[in-house]
Design a protein around this motif. Structure first.
Motif, PDB file in Angstrom:
ATOM      1  N   ALA A  92       0.847  -1.151   0.052  1.00 13.61           N
ATOM      2  CA  ALA A  92      -0.068   0.002  -0.005  1.00 13.61           C
ATOM      3  C   ALA A  92       0.933   1.255   0.034  1.00 13.61           C
ATOM      4  CB  ALA A  92      -0.842   0.031   1.111  1.00 13.61           C
ATOM      5  N   ARG A  93       2.116   0.838   0.111  1.00 11.61           N
ATOM      6  CA  ARG A  93       3.076   2.533   0.251  1.00 11.61           C
ATOM      7  C   ARG A  93       3.671   2.747  -0.981  1.00 11.61           C
ATOM      8  NH1 ARG A  93       5.270   1.464   6.278  1.00 11.61           N
ATOM      9  NH2 ARG A  93       3.450   1.951   7.090  1.00 11.61           N
ATOM     10  N   PRO A  94       3.849   3.928  -1.430  1.00 10.46           N
ATOM     11  CA  PRO A  94       4.469   4.335  -2.574  1.00 10.46           C
ATOM     12  C   PRO A  94       6.089   4.048  -2.506  1.00 10.46           C
ATOM     13  CG  PRO A  94       3.002   5.949  -1.946  1.00 10.46           C
ATOM     14  CD  PRO A  94       3.313   5.051  -0.830  1.00 10.46           C
ATOM     15  N   PRO A  95       6.537   3.483  -3.509  1.00 14.04           N
ATOM     16  CA  PRO A  95       6.305   3.393  -4.887  1.00 14.04           C
ATOM     17  C   PRO A  95       5.804   1.985  -5.176  1.00 14.04           C
ATOM     18  CG  PRO A  95       8.598   3.232  -4.756  1.00 14.04           C
ATOM     19  CD  PRO A  95       8.084   3.665  -3.287  1.00 14.04           C
ATOM     20  N   LEU A  96       5.571   1.309  -4.225  1.00 16.44           N
ATOM     21  CA  LEU A  96       5.271   0.044  -4.290  1.00 16.44           C
ATOM     22  C   LEU A  96       4.121  -0.357  -4.578  1.00 16.44           C
ATOM     23  CD1 LEU A  96       7.160  -2.160  -1.511  1.00 16.44           C
ATOM     24  CD2 LEU A  96       7.552  -2.140  -3.939  1.00 16.44           C
ATOM     25  N   ALA A  97       2.827   0.582  -4.175  1.00 15.82           N
ATOM     26  CA  ALA A  97       1.558   0.480  -4.654  1.00 15.82           C
ATOM     27  C   ALA A  97       1.192   0.734  -6.121  1.00 15.82           C
ATOM     28  CB  ALA A  97       0.701   1.602  -3.628  1.00 15.82           C
ATOM     29  N   GLY A  98       1.915   1.734  -6.579  1.00 19.79           N
ATOM     30  CA  GLY A  98       2.092   1.623  -8.122  1.00 19.79           C
ATOM     31  C   GLY A  98       2.244   0.670  -8.792  1.00 19.79           C
ATOM     32  N   LEU A  99       3.519   0.032  -8.408  1.00 19.93           N
ATOM     33  CA  LEU A  99       4.102  -1.272  -8.834  1.00 19.93           C
ATOM     34  C   LEU A  99       3.014  -2.509  -8.837  1.00 19.93           C
ATOM     35  CD1 LEU A  99       7.717  -1.084  -7.948  1.00 19.93           C
ATOM     36  CD2 LEU A  99       6.671  -0.745 -10.073  1.00 19.93           C
ATOM     37  N   PHE A 100       2.559  -2.459  -7.692  1.00 21.14           N
ATOM     38  CA  PHE A 100       1.447  -3.606  -7.501  1.00 21.14           C
ATOM     39  C   PHE A 100       0.174  -3.441  -8.321  1.00 21.14           C
ATOM     40  CE2 PHE A 100       3.918  -4.990  -3.728  1.00 21.14           C
ATOM     41  CZ  PHE A 100       3.465  -6.159  -3.533  1.00 21.14           C
ATOM     42  N   GLU A 101      -0.063  -2.140  -8.370  1.00 18.42           N
ATOM     43  CA  GLU A 101      -1.331  -1.989  -9.474  1.00 18.42           C
ATOM     44  C   GLU A 101      -0.773  -2.118 -10.837  1.00 18.42           C
ATOM     45  OE1 GLU A 101      -4.916  -1.302 -10.933  1.00 18.42           O
ATOM     46  OE2 GLU A 101      -4.351  -1.418  -8.873  1.00 18.42           O
TER      47      GLU A 101
END
Length: 128
Positions: A92-101
């Motif tokens: 849920a934390r940037p930048p991982l949230a964007g990568l997960f999406e």
């Protein structure tokens, strides 16, 4: 349904891949705190969610009515389970949230192929 649910989880019960994943979550002790809705049964899903949208993309609804979809919905779901909470937090934390999406969006076109493969495998294993 569980009226006091922390989260309502909308899943495609006609999808063999989804059924397997949801069955895994539902075996966890914290699953009793969630409401589980099979969107393939073509029922009313509440405000701002149609069966078509729910079949196309994973959704959860918070007890306050907030609807979340995609990778963010998985993050919210994972945070409900003690053994998965760490994944829910980091995803849920940037930048991982964007990568997960992005990963989730890349998965969506592959999902029908995986569904067909699992259905074929299920038919073959039941015929043995």
């Amino acid at each position: 349904m569980n009226p006091s649910a922390v989260l309502t989880v909308y899943f495609d019960g006609s999808c063999p891949l989804c059924k397997r994943e949801i069955a895994l979550y539902r075996r966890l002790p914290e699953a009793v705190n969630l409401a589980w809705v099979d969107v393939s049964l073509d029922q009313a899903l509440g405000p701002a969610l149609t069966c078509q949208a729910a079949m196309a993309r994973f959704h959860v609804r918070h007890s306050d009515g907030r609807l979340v979809s995609g990778a963010a919905a998985f993050s919210d779901l994972w945070r409900c389970f003690s053994g998965w909470r760490w994944l829910g937090v980091i995803s849920a934390r940037p930048p991982l949230a964007g990568l997960f999406e992005v990963a989730y969006q890349l998965f969506l076109p592959v999902r029908p192929l995986l569904q067909r493969s699992l259905r074929r495998w299920d038919r073959q294993s039941h015929s043995l």
